[in-house]
Design a protein around this motif. Structure first.
Motif, PDB file in Angstrom:
ATOM      1  N   PHE A 128       6.546  -4.438  -8.088  1.00 50.35           N
ATOM      2  CA  PHE A 128       5.906  -5.756  -8.111  1.00 50.35           C
ATOM      3  C   PHE A 128       6.656  -6.747  -7.241  1.00 50.35           C
ATOM      4  O   PHE A 128       6.053  -7.633  -6.618  1.00 50.35           O
ATOM      5  N   ALA A 129       7.985  -6.636  -7.189  1.00 59.94           N
ATOM      6  CA  ALA A 129       8.792  -7.584  -6.420  1.00 59.94           C
ATOM      7  C   ALA A 129       8.548  -7.481  -4.925  1.00 59.94           C
ATOM      8  O   ALA A 129       8.885  -8.406  -4.178  1.00 59.94           O
ATOM      9  N   THR A 130       7.932  -6.402  -4.449  1.00 56.19           N
ATOM     10  CA  THR A 130       7.680  -6.261  -3.015  1.00 56.19           C
ATOM     11  C   THR A 130       6.476  -7.070  -2.543  1.00 56.19           C
ATOM     12  O   THR A 130       6.302  -7.270  -1.340  1.00 56.19           O
ATOM     13  N   VAL A 174       0.373  -5.714   3.528  1.00 62.50           N
ATOM     14  CA  VAL A 174       1.329  -5.841   4.629  1.00 62.50           C
ATOM     15  C   VAL A 174       2.674  -5.218   4.270  1.00 62.50           C
ATOM     16  O   VAL A 174       3.316  -4.572   5.104  1.00 62.50           O
ATOM     17  N   SER A 175       3.115  -5.404   3.032  1.00 57.94           N
ATOM     18  CA  SER A 175       4.408  -4.821   2.648  1.00 57.94           C
ATOM     19  C   SER A 175       4.371  -3.301   2.718  1.00 57.94           C
ATOM     20  O   SER A 175       5.345  -2.665   3.130  1.00 57.94           O
ATOM     21  N   GLN A 176       3.234  -2.696   2.347  1.00 55.70           N
ATOM     22  CA  GLN A 176       3.121  -1.246   2.428  1.00 55.70           C
ATOM     23  C   GLN A 176       2.985  -0.768   3.874  1.00 55.70           C
ATOM     24  O   GLN A 176       3.446   0.320   4.226  1.00 55.70           O
ATOM     25  N   ARG A 177       2.392  -1.589   4.709  1.00 54.30           N
ATOM     26  CA  ARG A 177       2.221  -1.206   6.115  1.00 54.30           C
ATOM     27  C   ARG A 177       3.513  -1.377   6.908  1.00 54.30           C
ATOM     28  O   ARG A 177       3.861  -0.529   7.736  1.00 54.30           O
ATOM     29  N   ARG A 219     -15.386 -15.780 -17.429  1.00 49.56           N
ATOM     30  CA  ARG A 219     -15.564 -15.342 -16.047  1.00 49.56           C
ATOM     31  C   ARG A 219     -14.449 -14.362 -15.690  1.00 49.56           C
ATOM     32  O   ARG A 219     -13.512 -14.169 -16.447  1.00 49.56           O
ATOM     33  N   ARG A 220     -14.549 -13.799 -14.498  1.00 50.27           N
ATOM     34  CA  ARG A 220     -13.501 -12.908 -14.056  1.00 50.27           C
ATOM     35  C   ARG A 220     -13.363 -12.978 -12.549  1.00 50.27           C
ATOM     36  O   ARG A 220     -14.288 -13.393 -11.836  1.00 50.27           O
ATOM     37  N   ILE A 221     -12.193 -12.578 -12.068  1.00 50.02           N
ATOM     38  CA  ILE A 221     -11.914 -12.448 -10.648  1.00 50.02           C
ATOM     39  C   ILE A 221     -11.887 -10.959 -10.317  1.00 50.02           C
ATOM     40  O   ILE A 221     -11.266 -10.173 -11.043  1.00 50.02           O
ATOM     41  N   VAL A 222     -12.535 -10.584  -9.241  1.00 44.61           N
ATOM     42  CA  VAL A 222     -12.539  -9.199  -8.779  1.00 44.61           C
ATOM     43  C   VAL A 222     -12.139  -9.188  -7.301  1.00 44.61           C
ATOM     44  O   VAL A 222     -12.735  -9.902  -6.490  1.00 44.61           O
ATOM     45  N   LYS A 223     -11.118  -8.402  -6.966  1.00 43.81           N
ATOM     46  CA  LYS A 223     -10.657  -8.287  -5.587  1.00 43.81           C
ATOM     47  C   LYS A 223     -10.518  -6.815  -5.231  1.00 43.81           C
ATOM     48  O   LYS A 223     -10.071  -6.002  -6.051  1.00 43.81           O
ATOM     49  N   GLU A 224     -10.855  -6.466  -3.986  1.00 42.49           N
ATOM     50  CA  GLU A 224     -10.724  -5.092  -3.517  1.00 42.49           C
ATOM     51  C   GLU A 224     -10.096  -5.084  -2.127  1.00 42.49           C
ATOM     52  O   GLU A 224     -10.501  -5.862  -1.254  1.00 42.49           O
ATOM     53  N   VAL A 225      -9.101  -4.222  -1.945  1.00 45.54           N
ATOM     54  CA  VAL A 225      -8.470  -4.048  -0.624  1.00 45.54           C
ATOM     55  C   VAL A 225      -8.188  -2.570  -0.431  1.00 45.54           C
ATOM     56  O   VAL A 225      -8.156  -1.795  -1.402  1.00 45.54           O
ATOM     57  N   GLU A 226      -7.983  -2.175   0.812  1.00 42.56           N
ATOM     58  CA  GLU A 226      -7.533  -0.822   1.117  1.00 42.56           C
ATOM     59  C   GLU A 226      -6.097  -0.895   1.603  1.00 42.56           C
ATOM     60  O   GLU A 226      -5.780  -1.678   2.496  1.00 42.56           O
ATOM     61  N   VAL A 227      -5.250  -0.097   0.988  1.00 40.94           N
ATOM     62  CA  VAL A 227      -3.818  -0.111   1.288  1.00 40.94           C
ATOM     63  C   VAL A 227      -3.459   1.132   2.094  1.00 40.94           C
ATOM     64  O   VAL A 227      -3.845   2.246   1.720  1.00 40.94           O
ATOM     65  N   PHE A 270      -1.622 -12.769  -2.411  1.00 37.14           N
ATOM     66  CA  PHE A 270      -0.736 -11.745  -2.955  1.00 37.14           C
ATOM     67  C   PHE A 270      -1.211 -10.330  -2.611  1.00 37.14           C
ATOM     68  O   PHE A 270      -0.387  -9.443  -2.339  1.00 37.14           O
ATOM     69  N   LEU A 271      -2.511 -10.110  -2.601  1.00 35.80           N
ATOM     70  CA  LEU A 271      -2.993  -8.774  -2.228  1.00 35.80           C
ATOM     71  C   LEU A 271      -2.795  -8.517  -0.739  1.00 35.80           C
ATOM     72  O   LEU A 271      -2.588  -7.369  -0.328  1.00 35.80           O
ATOM     73  N   HIS A 272      -2.852  -9.565   0.063  1.00 38.69           N
ATOM     74  CA  HIS A 272      -2.475  -9.404   1.467  1.00 38.69           C
ATOM     75  C   HIS A 272      -1.006  -9.006   1.558  1.00 38.69           C
ATOM     76  O   HIS A 272      -0.632  -8.151   2.380  1.00 38.69           O
ATOM     77  N   ASN A 273      -0.173  -9.607   0.709  1.00 31.52           N
ATOM     78  CA  ASN A 273       1.238  -9.201   0.663  1.00 31.52           C
ATOM     79  C   ASN A 273       1.368  -7.711   0.368  1.00 31.52           C
ATOM     80  O   ASN A 273       2.197  -7.016   0.973  1.00 31.52           O
ATOM     81  N   LEU A 274       0.583  -7.233  -0.582  1.00 34.28           N
ATOM     82  CA  LEU A 274       0.626  -5.809  -0.931  1.00 34.28           C
ATOM     83  C   LEU A 274       0.295  -4.947   0.280  1.00 34.28           C
ATOM     84  O   LEU A 274       1.008  -3.978   0.587  1.00 34.28           O
TER      85      LEU A 274
END
Length: 247
Positions: free
Chosen positions: A28-30, A130-133, A3-11, A124-128
């Motif tokens: 990555f540490a951010t 928010v950290s960029q925003r 199986r696989r996990i697929v996630k998509e977000v707009e940064v 973690f992708l929410h972290n990505l």
């Protein structure tokens, strides 16, 4: 069959900036965990999960600034995980981000592992995002602590220990109990009831989870942006805090 996990977000950041966040150790540490990475095919990847240990893999393919693939993590008896990060310009200075994680066996034994990692990537992708925003181009320091527990009810116990109301919702302002009598004040910016609580403060992101196989563990991730960085003893302080309450 795997199986696989697929996630998509707009940064809300340009392509090159997001590429740095997924192809360099400081990047990555951010939003995730500390890495040491050589983002070229054959390059070593070391992922530091703190108390959960360091895992090593290799870069399998790289097409800067749009695609990075690495894998080979886990114990010899585990599936071979493979992570693919895909980026594309989305207009308006934004970037479309797609994550694909392969390697899960199609077996009931792995159902909980799959579900826990699937939910973890949402955090973690929410972290990505928010950290960029909110903290773009600032260096990050990370503290991690984890404890195993077999008693059950970790989510309710975690909220009680943090002194966060059971009915907390995204957008609520909270004051979270923390070691050394240094509470975290901020707004709830992520919530997956029963698993993950995220609080954003003026200086960083604070993540609290009840997770793992059978959700029998608790973990804390603290991200501080800018200077000064987190004190060297922050991970140890949170570890003692967790051990006193859950171990």
């Amino acid at each position: 069959m795997a199986r696989r996990i697929v996630k998509e977000v707009e940064v809300e950041a340009p392509l090159e900036q997001v590429w740095q966040a997924i192809s360099s150790g400081p990047g990555f540490a951010t939003w995730y965990v500390p890495h040491a990475i050589d983002p070229t095919p054959g390059g070593l990847v070391r992922t530091d999960f703190g108390p959960a240990g360091v895992r090593e893999g290799v870069v399998l393919d790289a097409e800067p600034p749009q695609r990075l693939v690495y894998g080979g993590f886990g114990e010899p008896e585990d599936p071979v995980y493979c992570y693919e990060f895909l980026l594309a310009a989305a207009g308006g200075g934004h970037t479309a981000f797609r994550l694909v994680q392969n390697g899960f066996l199609d077996d009931e034994v792995w159902d909980q592992e799959y579900d826990a990692l699937d939910a973890g990537w949402d955090l973690f992708l929410h972290n990505l995002v928010v950290s960029q925003r909110c903290f773009a181009r600032l260096p990050a320091s990370v503290a991690m602590a984890m404890a195993r527990s077999a008693s059950g009810g970790e989510w309710d116990r975690l909220l009680a220990a943090l002194r966060v109301p059971a009915g907390v919702a995204v957008g609520d302002r909270v004051v979270v109990a923390a070691p050394r009598g240094e509470p975290v004040e901020g707004v709830v910016d992520f919530l997956n009831p029963g698993r993950h609580l995220g609080v954003r403060s003026d200086r960083g992101l604070h993540r609290f989870s009840a997770e793992g196989v059978e959700l029998c563990g608790v973990s804390v991730y603290q991200y501080r942006y800018g200077s000064p960085p987190l004190r060297e003893d922050v991970s140890a302080c949170w570890q003692r805090w967790l051990d006193d309450r859950f171990a």
